[in-house]
Design an enzyme around this catalytic site. Structure first.
Site, PDB file in Angstrom:
ATOM      1  N   GLU A   1       0.756  -1.123   0.614  1.00 64.49           N
ATOM      2  CA  GLU A   1      -0.320  -0.065   0.387  1.00 64.49           C
ATOM      3  C   GLU A   1       0.900   1.415   0.235  1.00 64.49           C
ATOM      4  O   GLU A   1       0.683   2.732   0.464  1.00 64.49           O
ATOM      5  CB  GLU A   1      -0.792   0.123   1.225  1.00 64.49           C
ATOM      6  CG  GLU A   1      -2.287  -1.171   1.353  1.00 64.49           C
ATOM      7  CD  GLU A   1      -3.045  -0.670   2.575  1.00 64.49           C
ATOM      8  OE1 GLU A   1      -4.358  -0.202   1.369  1.00 64.49           O
ATOM      9  OE2 GLU A   1      -3.439  -1.385   2.680  1.00 64.49           O
TER      10      GLU A   1
ATOM     11  N   HIS B   1      -0.601   5.363   7.582  1.00 64.15           N
ATOM     12  CA  HIS B   1      -2.108   4.837   7.303  1.00 64.15           C
ATOM     13  C   HIS B   1      -1.970   3.603   8.258  1.00 64.15           C
ATOM     14  O   HIS B   1      -0.745   2.812   8.241  1.00 64.15           O
ATOM     15  CB  HIS B   1      -2.113   3.764   5.941  1.00 64.15           C
ATOM     16  CG  HIS B   1      -3.115   2.386   5.571  1.00 64.15           C
ATOM     17  ND1 HIS B   1      -4.031   2.935   5.504  1.00 64.15           N
ATOM     18  CD2 HIS B   1      -2.501   1.150   5.063  1.00 64.15           C
ATOM     19  CE1 HIS B   1      -4.897   2.005   5.787  1.00 64.15           C
ATOM     20  NE2 HIS B   1      -3.691   0.954   5.453  1.00 64.15           N
TER      21      HIS B   1
ATOM     22  N   HIS C   1      -4.886   0.571  10.570  1.00 65.99           N
ATOM     23  CA  HIS C   1      -5.773   0.302  10.607  1.00 65.99           C
ATOM     24  C   HIS C   1      -6.486   0.312  12.443  1.00 65.99           C
ATOM     25  O   HIS C   1      -7.017  -0.420  12.823  1.00 65.99           O
ATOM     26  CB  HIS C   1      -6.349  -1.198  10.579  1.00 65.99           C
ATOM     27  CG  HIS C   1      -5.158  -1.463   9.213  1.00 65.99           C
ATOM     28  ND1 HIS C   1      -4.016  -2.452   8.982  1.00 65.99           N
ATOM     29  CD2 HIS C   1      -5.373  -0.777   8.023  1.00 65.99           C
ATOM     30  CE1 HIS C   1      -3.413  -2.396   8.110  1.00 65.99           C
ATOM     31  NE2 HIS C   1      -4.757  -1.443   7.385  1.00 65.99           N
TER      32      HIS C   1
ATOM     33  N   HIS D   1     -11.773  -0.682   6.098  1.00 66.00           N
ATOM     34  CA  HIS D   1     -10.028  -0.964   6.096  1.00 66.00           C
ATOM     35  C   HIS D   1      -9.593  -0.339   7.237  1.00 66.00           C
ATOM     36  O   HIS D   1      -8.878  -0.949   8.214  1.00 66.00           O
ATOM     37  CB  HIS D   1      -9.613  -0.399   4.482  1.00 66.00           C
ATOM     38  CG  HIS D   1      -8.485  -0.469   4.522  1.00 66.00           C
ATOM     39  ND1 HIS D   1      -7.599  -0.516   3.284  1.00 66.00           N
ATOM     40  CD2 HIS D   1      -7.312  -0.933   5.468  1.00 66.00           C
ATOM     41  CE1 HIS D   1      -6.496  -0.302   3.780  1.00 66.00           C
ATOM     42  NE2 HIS D   1      -5.539  -0.904   4.530  1.00 66.00           N
TER      43      HIS D   1
HETATM   44 MN    MN Z   1      -3.863  -1.093   4.918  1.00 63.83          MN
END
Ligand code: MN
Length: 240
Positions: A79, A98, A100, A169
């Site tokens: 990602e 990024h 979760h 996500h």
């Molecule tokens: Mn992810």
């Protein structure tokens, strides 16, 4: 190319990986990047590995096409396009996370808006956009931002905001520095928890737009204070 980056910047990136795990933002997954201090067309990020275990030698350099510039063929996260596409369109952004982080997930799947509930999270502002990957590739994807095209779509939804949610996500936080984006990621998670706690008690009074802006400006002047504590706590938790 990593060898030309400021060693202190790399040290902070390594520390940020450990802090974000210790504060419950990252777990075995998620990543933080920082723009290269000598070349704005490059950024630094760990190779594909658990953030708690990242050391100086695990940091690689990536270009804004998402290509890892490593003579030994080391790869980074699938990602990484989240980072490359945001750096491409947001010259004001120098660091991207990024994650979760769990308390935020409900706000990406219900239509309930994430809004600033206390003065520590005024940076959220009135609107935190939600990226719906089905608008890009339909309803049979694995939800990962695994291409430049998906990264571009996410960056478009993020726009000029500091945070965007990824439905089902996680989220992405951006900032002008590692310290600012770490602060934002931690307090976005905190804000989500507080909203979930306050919701059953009654109608919530959120910060006004002016309060959100004023508190964000105030907190930006004190980013080093929590950073030093988070760093010490991560060290004493043996995550470094
Ligand atoms: Mn992810």
């Amino acid at each position: 190319m990593i060898s030309t980056a400021n060693p202190d910047l790399i040290d902070d990136l390594v520390s940020a990986n450990h802090i974000l795990v210790n504060e419950g933002v990252l777990d075995g997954f998620g990543h933080i990047s920082v723009r290269h201090d000598k070349n704005p067309e490059l950024f630094l990020i760990a190779r594909s590995m658990a953030p708690a275990l990242v050391t100086h030698k695990d940091i690689v350099c990536c270009n804004l096409e998402g290509k890892v510039l490593d003579p030994d063929g080391v790869t980074s996260y699938v990602e990484r396009f989240i980072h490359s596409e945001i750096f491409k369109v947001r010259p004001d952004v120098n660091s991207v996370i990024h994650s979760h982080s769990p308390a935020i997930i409900p706000f990406g799947v219900t239509g309930e808006r994430l809004r600033p509930i206390c003065h520590m999270s005024g940076f959220l502002g009135a609107t935190t956009p939600v990226y719906e990957i089905r608008n890009s590739v339909g309803d049979n994807s694995d939800l990962l931002i695994r291409s430049q095209s998906l990264g571009r779509d996410l960056a478009t939804v993020l726009g000029n905001h500091p945070v965007a949610l990824l439905r089902g996500h996680g989220n992405v936080c951006v900032g002008t520095s590692i310290k600012q984006v770490v602060y934002r990621a931690i307090y976005t998670e905190n804000n989500a928890k507080l909203q979930l706690q306050a919701r059953p008690l009654g109608e919530i009074t959120y910060l006004s737009d002016a309060e959100a802006q004023a508190t964000a400006e105030m907190n930006d002047q004190h980013l080093d204070r929590p950073w030093q504590m988070w760093k010490r706590n991560a060290k004493s938790a043996n995550t470094i």
